[in-house]
Design a protein around this motif. Sequence first.
Motif, PDB file in Angstrom:
ATOM      1  N   LYS A 152      34.250  65.644  58.646  1.00  0.00           N
ATOM      2  CA  LYS A 152      34.962  64.761  59.578  1.00  0.00           C
ATOM      3  C   LYS A 152      36.056  63.998  58.850  1.00  0.00           C
ATOM      4  N   LEU A 153      35.743  63.442  57.696  1.00  0.00           N
ATOM      5  CA  LEU A 153      36.725  62.666  56.937  1.00  0.00           C
ATOM      6  C   LEU A 153      37.910  63.539  56.524  1.00  0.00           C
ATOM      7  N   GLU A 154      37.633  64.791  56.140  1.00  0.00           N
ATOM      8  CA  GLU A 154      38.707  65.715  55.779  1.00  0.00           C
ATOM      9  C   GLU A 154      39.632  65.966  56.973  1.00  0.00           C
ATOM     10  N   GLY A 155      39.043  66.130  58.164  1.00  0.00           N
ATOM     11  CA  GLY A 155      39.847  66.327  59.370  1.00  0.00           C
ATOM     12  C   GLY A 155      40.716  65.125  59.691  1.00  0.00           C
ATOM     13  N   THR A 156      40.172  63.941  59.507  1.00  0.00           N
ATOM     14  CA  THR A 156      40.940  62.719  59.764  1.00  0.00           C
ATOM     15  C   THR A 156      42.081  62.587  58.764  1.00  0.00           C
ATOM     16  N   LYS A 157      41.818  62.921  57.507  1.00  0.00           N
ATOM     17  CA  LYS A 157      42.890  62.878  56.499  1.00  0.00           C
ATOM     18  C   LYS A 157      43.994  63.871  56.845  1.00  0.00           C
ATOM     19  N   THR A 158      43.624  64.993  57.446  1.00  0.00           N
ATOM     20  CA  THR A 158      44.630  65.968  57.875  1.00  0.00           C
ATOM     21  C   THR A 158      45.550  65.369  58.929  1.00  0.00           C
ATOM     22  N   TYR A 159      44.989  64.581  59.840  1.00  0.00           N
ATOM     23  CA  TYR A 159      45.822  63.916  60.850  1.00  0.00           C
ATOM     24  C   TYR A 159      46.647  62.786  60.237  1.00  0.00           C
ATOM     25  N   GLN A 160      46.121  62.105  59.240  1.00  0.00           N
ATOM     26  CA  GLN A 160      46.922  61.090  58.550  1.00  0.00           C
ATOM     27  C   GLN A 160      48.102  61.753  57.837  1.00  0.00           C
ATOM     28  N   ASP A 161      47.867  62.942  57.282  1.00  0.00           N
ATOM     29  CA  ASP A 161      48.953  63.712  56.680  1.00  0.00           C
ATOM     30  C   ASP A 161      49.945  64.167  57.754  1.00  0.00           C
ATOM     31  N   LEU A 162      49.440  64.545  58.939  1.00  0.00           N
ATOM     32  CA  LEU A 162      50.328  64.946  60.034  1.00  0.00           C
ATOM     33  C   LEU A 162      51.230  63.788  60.459  1.00  0.00           C
ATOM     34  N   THR A 163      50.708  62.567  60.408  1.00  0.00           N
ATOM     35  CA  THR A 163      51.538  61.395  60.702  1.00  0.00           C
ATOM     36  C   THR A 163      52.764  61.390  59.797  1.00  0.00           C
ATOM     37  N   LYS A 164      52.544  61.563  58.496  1.00  0.00           N
ATOM     38  CA  LYS A 164      53.649  61.559  57.529  1.00  0.00           C
ATOM     39  C   LYS A 164      54.579  62.746  57.747  1.00  0.00           C
ATOM     40  N   ARG A 165      53.992  63.926  57.981  1.00  0.00           N
ATOM     41  CA  ARG A 165      54.809  65.118  58.214  1.00  0.00           C
ATOM     42  C   ARG A 165      55.672  64.960  59.462  1.00  0.00           C
ATOM     43  N   SER A 166      55.091  64.371  60.515  1.00  0.00           N
ATOM     44  CA  SER A 166      55.826  64.195  61.770  1.00  0.00           C
ATOM     45  C   SER A 166      56.960  63.184  61.610  1.00  0.00           C
ATOM     46  N   LEU A 167      56.666  62.056  60.926  1.00  0.00           N
ATOM     47  CA  LEU A 167      57.716  61.064  60.690  1.00  0.00           C
ATOM     48  C   LEU A 167      58.865  61.667  59.884  1.00  0.00           C
ATOM     49  N   ALA A 168      58.535  62.544  58.941  1.00  0.00           N
ATOM     50  CA  ALA A 168      59.550  63.106  58.053  1.00  0.00           C
ATOM     51  C   ALA A 168      60.354  64.250  58.673  1.00  0.00           C
ATOM     52  N   SER A 169      59.734  65.033  59.562  1.00  0.00           N
ATOM     53  CA  SER A 169      60.424  66.270  59.934  1.00  0.00           C
ATOM     54  C   SER A 169      60.417  66.640  61.412  1.00  0.00           C
ATOM     55  N   ARG A 183      60.066  84.843  59.172  1.00  0.00           N
ATOM     56  CA  ARG A 183      59.781  83.550  59.815  1.00  0.00           C
ATOM     57  C   ARG A 183      58.803  82.737  58.968  1.00  0.00           C
ATOM     58  N   PRO A 184      59.143  81.472  58.655  1.00  0.00           N
ATOM     59  CA  PRO A 184      58.223  80.650  57.863  1.00  0.00           C
ATOM     60  C   PRO A 184      57.023  80.209  58.690  1.00  0.00           C
ATOM     61  N   ARG A 185      55.980  79.780  58.004  1.00  0.00           N
ATOM     62  CA  ARG A 185      54.813  79.193  58.654  1.00  0.00           C
ATOM     63  C   ARG A 185      54.795  77.702  58.377  1.00  0.00           C
ATOM     64  N   VAL A 186      54.181  76.940  59.291  1.00  0.00           N
ATOM     65  CA  VAL A 186      53.990  75.513  59.082  1.00  0.00           C
ATOM     66  C   VAL A 186      53.072  75.330  57.876  1.00  0.00           C
ATOM     67  N   GLN A 187      53.398  74.404  57.008  1.00  0.00           N
ATOM     68  CA  GLN A 187      52.646  74.204  55.761  1.00  0.00           C
ATOM     69  C   GLN A 187      51.531  73.174  55.952  1.00  0.00           C
ATOM     70  N   ALA A 188      50.602  73.483  56.833  1.00  0.00           N
ATOM     71  CA  ALA A 188      49.474  72.583  57.096  1.00  0.00           C
ATOM     72  C   ALA A 188      48.378  72.792  56.062  1.00  0.00           C
ATOM     73  N   PRO A 189      47.569  71.744  55.821  1.00  0.00           N
ATOM     74  CA  PRO A 189      46.450  71.896  54.871  1.00  0.00           C
ATOM     75  C   PRO A 189      45.433  72.921  55.367  1.00  0.00           C
ATOM     76  N   ASP A 190      44.658  73.442  54.431  1.00  0.00           N
ATOM     77  CA  ASP A 190      43.656  74.468  54.743  1.00  0.00           C
ATOM     78  C   ASP A 190      42.335  73.790  55.122  1.00  0.00           C
ATOM     79  N   VAL A 191      42.230  73.390  56.390  1.00  0.00           N
ATOM     80  CA  VAL A 191      41.017  72.753  56.902  1.00  0.00           C
ATOM     81  C   VAL A 191      40.367  73.709  57.887  1.00  0.00           C
ATOM     82  N   LYS A 192      39.077  73.931  57.738  1.00  0.00           N
ATOM     83  CA  LYS A 192      38.375  74.907  58.567  1.00  0.00           C
ATOM     84  C   LYS A 192      37.497  74.203  59.610  1.00  0.00           C
ATOM     85  N   PRO A 193      37.178  74.892  60.711  1.00  0.00           N
ATOM     86  CA  PRO A 193      36.215  74.331  61.670  1.00  0.00           C
ATOM     87  C   PRO A 193      34.861  74.105  60.991  1.00  0.00           C
TER      88      PRO A 193
END
Length: 200
Positions: A152-169, A183-193
């Motif tokens: 759960k904490l890893e998933g939340t950190k992924t969204y905190q990272d998305l906050t920064k990614r969204s503000l930046a780009s 075609r490039p891919r979005v550089q999201a972290p490797d978080v699994k279900p």
Amino acid sequence: MPCYSIEGVVPVIDPSAYVHPTAVLIGDVIVGPDCYVGPCAVLRGDFGRIELKRGSNLQDTCVIHGFPQQDTVVEENGHIGHGAVLHSCIVRRDALVGMNAVVMDEAEVGEATILAACAFVPAGKKIPPRSLAAGIPAKVIRELTDQEVAWKLEGTKTYQDLTKRSLASMKEVTALPAVEANRPRVQAPDVKPLIATKRG
């Protein structure tokens, strides 16, 4: 984003938070530092106060509202899944509310708890800390494992990272008429279900 005052009360968004341009904020809404608010979320602070505390996220199409003079609070690192509805309730620190879940008036989702997708927490119900709760109405299934809490904490950190990614780009663009070569891919972290995490 559509942002409205009512009776002179204006929403507040910390500069380090990201609120998608299609989200709607009305009245007594406070979005704290490092928060993420997704597309088409609605935060209606026209009766009671709504507060997202540091590092929490509210994903797409979520709705937060409440009765007059009652606050709805998502504490630090709270994680609210797609389509969830919160009404005059408290989601404690490090808790996760699953997709399309509903948490009703004066209910509480305990610290570091996971509330399953589509669960319904009736008015006044308190889900204890570090629990897995599911169903209609929601019932505690068992205590969470250390692995589940870490996931759960890893998933939340992924969204905190998305906050920064969204503000930046993130910016509005016109769609391309065809897929470009290489075609490039979005550089999201490797978080699994969670199910994949448990498989190892």
